[in-house]
Design an enzyme around this catalytic site. Structure first.
Site, mmCIF file in Angstrom:
data_model
loop_
_atom_site.group_PDB
_atom_site.id
_atom_site.type_symbol
_atom_site.label_atom_id
_atom_site.label_comp_id
_atom_site.label_asym_id
_atom_site.label_seq_id
_atom_site.Cartn_x
_atom_site.Cartn_y
_atom_site.Cartn_z
ATOM 1 N N GLY A 258 0.761 -1.239 0.000
ATOM 2 C CA GLY A 258 0.000 0.000 0.000
ATOM 3 C C GLY A 258 0.790 1.288 0.000
ATOM 4 N N ARG A 298 3.084 -1.587 -5.839
ATOM 5 C CA ARG A 298 3.296 -0.331 -6.550
ATOM 6 C C ARG A 298 4.652 0.321 -6.244
ATOM 7 N NH1 ARG A 298 -1.041 3.072 -7.917
ATOM 8 N NH2 ARG A 298 -2.264 1.884 -6.419
ATOM 9 N N TYR A 338 -9.568 5.559 -12.372
ATOM 10 C CA TYR A 338 -9.449 6.296 -11.107
ATOM 11 C C TYR A 338 -9.282 7.804 -11.317
ATOM 12 C CZ TYR A 338 -7.614 1.653 -9.736
ATOM 13 O OH TYR A 338 -7.408 0.319 -9.532
ATOM 14 N N CYS A 364 -13.340 4.136 -28.820
ATOM 15 C CA CYS A 364 -14.595 4.861 -28.932
ATOM 16 C C CYS A 364 -15.273 5.021 -27.573
ATOM 17 C CB CYS A 364 -15.516 4.149 -29.915
ATOM 18 S SG CYS A 364 -14.728 4.015 -31.515
ATOM 19 N N TYR A 393 0.000 -1.676 -11.997
ATOM 20 C CA TYR A 393 -1.400 -1.539 -12.389
ATOM 21 C C TYR A 393 -1.514 -0.910 -13.791
ATOM 22 C CZ TYR A 393 -1.523 -2.570 -7.484
ATOM 23 O OH TYR A 393 -1.297 -3.162 -6.274
HETATM 24 C C1 LIG Z 1 -2.957 -5.003 -3.844
HETATM 25 C C2 LIG Z 1 -2.437 -5.628 -2.618
HETATM 26 C C3 LIG Z 1 -1.120 -5.380 -2.212
HETATM 27 C C4 LIG Z 1 -0.184 -4.434 -2.917
HETATM 28 O O1 LIG Z 1 -0.576 -3.098 -2.818
HETATM 29 P P1 LIG Z 1 0.371 -1.941 -3.368
HETATM 30 O O2 LIG Z 1 -0.425 -0.725 -3.143
HETATM 31 O O3 LIG Z 1 0.599 -2.220 -4.815
HETATM 32 O O4 LIG Z 1 1.631 -1.976 -2.578
HETATM 33 C C5 LIG Z 1 -0.667 -6.039 -1.080
HETATM 34 N N1 LIG Z 1 -1.458 -6.914 -0.397
HETATM 35 C C6 LIG Z 1 -2.727 -7.153 -0.766
HETATM 36 C C7 LIG Z 1 -3.532 -8.100 0.025
HETATM 37 C C8 LIG Z 1 -3.266 -6.534 -1.882
HETATM 38 O O5 LIG Z 1 -4.520 -6.786 -2.236
#
Ligand SMILES: *Cc1c(COP(=O)(O)O)cnc(C)c1O
Length: 435
Positions: A258, A298, A338, A364, A393
């Site tokens: 995250g 990410r 997004y 389109c 992503y």
């Molecule tokens: C998507 C996800 C991640 C990775 O999230 P990032 O924002 O790409 O670091 C990690 N763990 C779980 C369970 C996820 O669904």
């Protein structure tokens, strides 16, 4: 190739302009030691280009930031699951976080032995997916409901294969991010509220083929305020202390992924960002002896990829200017899905003049855009643009909408570029269909 201004170093160490913008000579964008224009001529566009050096550097930075505690990086496969990327990540010693049987098969394809460092997350695991994971001997199942626990207990017993489990808790902390990628509030489908989680642990302990091993949390994606991580882990740490008192052998905390990246403007210093993240994650865990699992996606691959696209047409509707490019929302969905911002730069910087334009694809749909009312250096038809920070992503969200083939993908390593996914042909797309 001397860099005089920091702004020329777009995404160090991988993406930088080389050459002086004097006289007839343009400054050319490179990935490591390879000119992006040369890759586009050779392989066509739209084209994803990734830097191996940057991915390795980011994995290393994570490792350094968490050196004080036993830990395993479980790279989140869903951020970018191309086999060439997974192999690079595996060769750096990392494990994987998968959210489907398909992703697990990708990991196994890269390295059968990598299964011992795989955690399996996701709210909708099927019995077939559990079976594959049990047979391959993964490290940990992150359970997200009582029903799922029941099915895993039955499947593990049927196969006589013990399953190590963590409950993914929903800590009910808000994360400042886009509502579609926030996951840690009770109204989201993810995880189990902490009071319910305690009951699940009691239930799991009664199951002969389930082995309680950890607590897991993942509150969302593209989170730049590290305080949210700290708040979530404080709740997790309390839960761990409570569970241990009840006799559960909690060895792992899975802190999820995250961590956000900067999509706009100057990039901060990654070492500093990661250090702040590590402090936020580690502070609540002080004094708890455990093995930490981290699931970054990410933050490992995001800034390590660009999407090259060629300007097909320039067009003006009254005062509104459009650059119609050969990439589209089927190649990169984030702006449409997004409203995500991605920096866009010319591969060859010739002009100092700028203009305001929309950068749009050929699909389109009015939603098929990469930028709206964006100030950009003036480019001509036939020129190349690079859309930045698309390593995560990006290609994984690709589709065949409008019967467009998925883009080719290249991995650059120093002066070498390797095709890690060839361009999808119409033949490839029609293969599964019957007349
Ligand atoms: C998507 C996800 C991640 C990775 O999230 P990032 O924002 O790409 O670091 C990690 N763990 C779980 C369970 C996820 O669904």
């Amino acid at each position: 190739m001397k860099q005089t201004r920091a702004s020329r170093r777009l995404r160090p160490p991988a993406f930088e302009y080389h050459g002086a913008a004097s006289g007839a000579h343009a400054r050319e964008l490179y990935c490591e030691a390879v000119s992006l224009a040369s890759l586009a001529s050779r392989h066509g566009t739209p084209l994803y280009v990734y830097s191996a050096a940057m991915i390795r550097a980011r994995l290393d930075a994570f490792r350094r930031a968490f050196h004080s505690i036993p830990h395993t990086l479980c790279y989140s496969v869903k951020a970018n699951s191309t086999l060439g990327i997974l192999r690079l990540v595996a060769s750096a010693g990392s494990g994987f976080d998968v959210v489907s049987g398909g992703e697990l098969q990708r990991v196994l394809r890269v390295n059968r032995r990598a299964a011992s460092k795989v955690v399996f997350s996701g709210v909708g695991k099927t019995a077939a997916e559990m079976e594959l994971a049990l047979r391959s001997g993964i490290l940990l199942f992150n359970l997200e409901s009582a029903s799922e626990l029941k099915l895993l207990a039955a499947t593990a017993a049927r196969l006589k294969k013990p399953a190590a489990i963590a409950v993914r808790v929903n800590p009910d902390v808000p994360a400042k991010t886009h509502p579609y990628i926030s996951t840690g509030l009770h109204q989201h489908k993810f995880g189990v509220p902490i009071p319910q989680a305690r009951a699940l642990y009691a239930e799991a302990a009664k199951q002969p083929y389930l082995k309680v091993a950890g607590v897991s949390v993942h509150i969302g994606s593209q989170i730049t305020d590290v305080g949210s991580f700290q708040a979530a882990l404080e709740r997790v740490a309390d839960l761990v202390r409570g569970l241990r008192k009840q006799g559960h052998d909690i060895r792992y905390i899975d802190a999820g992924g995250g961590l956000g990246i900067s999509y706009e403007g100057a990039q901060g210093n990654f070492e500093k960002q990661i250090a702040a993240y590590a402090r936020a994650v580690l502070a609540p865990l002080r004094g708890l002896k455990l093995h930490l699992l981290l699931e970054p996606g990410r933050s490992i691959v995001g800034p390590a990829g660009v999407l090259l696209t060629r300007v097909l047409y320039r067009k003006t509707n009254r005062r509104k200017r459009f650059l119609i490019v050969d990439a589209a929302m089927n190649d990169l969905l984030r702006p449409s899905l997004y409203g995500a911002y991605h920096e866009i730069v010319p591969v060859s910087r010739k002009s100092r003049e700028t203009e305001i334009a929309d950068v749009v694809g050929p699909i389109c749909e009015t939603g098929d855009f990469f930028a709206r009312d964006r100030r950009l250096p003036v480019v001509s038809e036939g020129d190349l643009l690079a859309i930045l920070d698309v390593g995560a992503y990006g290609s994984v969200l690709g589709s065949n909408y409008n019967t467009r083939g998925r883009a080719a993908e290249l991995l650059v390593n120093g002066a070498k570029a390797r095709v890690i996914r060839r361009r999808e042909s119409v033949q490839d797309q029609l293969r599964l269909e019957k007349l």
